[in-house]
Design a protein around this motif. Structure first.
Motif, PDB file in Angstrom:
ATOM      1  N   TRP A  96       0.835  -1.206   0.000  1.00 22.72           N
ATOM      2  CA  TRP A  96       0.000   0.000   0.000  1.00 22.72           C
ATOM      3  C   TRP A  96       0.871   1.258   0.000  1.00 22.72           C
ATOM      4  CZ3 TRP A  96      -0.355   3.189   4.544  1.00 22.72           C
ATOM      5  CH2 TRP A  96      -1.221   4.276   4.383  1.00 22.72           C
ATOM      6  N   GLU A 123       2.437   1.557  -3.558  1.00 20.47           N
ATOM      7  CA  GLU A 123       1.458   1.974  -4.567  1.00 20.47           C
ATOM      8  C   GLU A 123       1.086   3.446  -4.402  1.00 20.47           C
ATOM      9  OE1 GLU A 123      -3.061   0.810  -6.142  1.00 20.47           O
ATOM     10  OE2 GLU A 123      -2.110  -0.354  -4.539  1.00 20.47           O
ATOM     11  N   THR A 124       0.833   3.855  -3.166  1.00 24.51           N
ATOM     12  CA  THR A 124       0.447   5.246  -2.903  1.00 24.51           C
ATOM     13  C   THR A 124       1.595   6.193  -3.207  1.00 24.51           C
ATOM     14  OG1 THR A 124      -1.043   4.475  -1.140  1.00 24.51           O
ATOM     15  CG2 THR A 124      -0.484   6.822  -1.166  1.00 24.51           C
ATOM     16  N   ARG A 135       2.764   9.498  -6.686  1.00 20.87           N
ATOM     17  CA  ARG A 135       3.012  10.907  -6.404  1.00 20.87           C
ATOM     18  C   ARG A 135       3.850  11.581  -7.490  1.00 20.87           C
ATOM     19  NH1 ARG A 135       3.032  12.704  -0.931  1.00 20.87           N
ATOM     20  NH2 ARG A 135       5.037  13.714  -1.323  1.00 20.87           N
ATOM     21  N   GLU A 192      -9.055   6.839   4.870  1.00 12.86           N
ATOM     22  CA  GLU A 192      -8.604   8.133   4.349  1.00 12.86           C
ATOM     23  C   GLU A 192      -7.576   8.778   5.262  1.00 12.86           C
ATOM     24  OE1 GLU A 192     -11.886  10.673   3.569  1.00 12.86           O
ATOM     25  OE2 GLU A 192     -12.763   9.368   2.016  1.00 12.86           O
ATOM     26  N   THR A 215      -4.127   7.396   4.449  1.00 14.09           N
ATOM     27  CA  THR A 215      -3.582   7.951   3.210  1.00 14.09           C
ATOM     28  C   THR A 215      -3.111   9.385   3.422  1.00 14.09           C
ATOM     29  OG1 THR A 215      -5.044   6.531   1.897  1.00 14.09           O
ATOM     30  CG2 THR A 215      -4.069   8.438   0.789  1.00 14.09           C
ATOM     31  N   HIS A 217       0.822  10.655   3.035  1.00 12.35           N
ATOM     32  CA  HIS A 217       1.255  11.748   2.174  1.00 12.35           C
ATOM     33  C   HIS A 217       1.971  12.843   2.976  1.00 12.35           C
ATOM     34  CE1 HIS A 217      -0.120  10.582  -1.761  1.00 12.35           C
ATOM     35  NE2 HIS A 217      -1.342  10.295  -1.305  1.00 12.35           N
TER      36      HIS A 217
END
Length: 201
Positions: free
Chosen positions: A23, A26-27, A31, A160, A163, A167
């Motif tokens: 995860w 992938e996240t 970017r 959420e 995530t 970030h």
């Protein structure tokens, strides 16, 4: 573009780590501000630290350590994905960190942890370890509960807030990794000079 290694710090069977690390990869890869690559400790078996001298004194005589150093050296920063074992990080992760020195210096590091309490105690120990190695640990981190963030305690379901936290941590990590580049250049040159001196004398 800077390179960030995502270190998966658990090798136990039936581990939850790969879901979390995948995860993160992938996240992060979506970017576009850095190159991200997964480093699974299960693919890099190391014996319990068996070096004759401390890693800061130069290249190892052991092939397994030299191979590990070569794997880590190209990266500008790291995300460490760690579970919490008995209020600390896994021994295999500490052992992998201890095997090398120069390859960690003047690089940024961020943390994604998981456990019954979010893995925060493992991160606290890792922060002190990384600090001694001359790494810059960013303040933002991602904490994941195996009690509430895994369906049936086995399937990771990121929300959420996870995530957003990821970030925020990656924003700091990429900025610090970029800012530390001049120091890495200086330290790398000094390390190479010291290595050559040890060979000629």
């Amino acid at each position: 573009m800077i390179k960030i290694g995502i270190i998966l710090g658990s090798i136990r069977t039936k581990r939850n780590g790969p879901q979390v690390a995948d995860w993160v990869l992938e996240t992060a890869s979506a970017r576009g501000d850095a190159e991200f690559e997964l480093i699974d400790l299960a693919d890099h078996p190391l014996p319990h630290l068996d070096e004759a001298v401390a890693p800061m004194f130069g290249p190892s005589a052991h092939e397994h350590t030299r191979a590990w150093a070569a794997r880590i050296a190209p990266f500008d920063g790291f995300v460490i994905v760690t579970p919490e074992y008995n209020h600390s990080a896994p021994g295999v992760l500490k052992n992998a960190i201890d095997h090398i020195f120069a390859e960690w210096v003047d690089k940024a590091v961020g943390f994604v942890s998981y456990g019954a309490g979010g893995g925060v105690l493992a991160v606290e120990h890792l922060r002190s370890i990384c600090g001694v190695l001359g790494m810059a640990d960013v303040s933002r981190q991602v904490s994941i509960s195996v009690l509430t963030d895994f369906r049936n305690h086995t399937e990771f379901v990121p929300g959420e807030r996870h995530t957003a936290a990821l970030h925020a941590m990656l924003d700091q990590l990429t900025a610090w990794s970029t800012a530390l580049a001049p120091l890495r250049h200086i330290e790398g040159a000094e390390y190479e000079d010291a290595e050559q001196l040890s060979v000629t004398h």
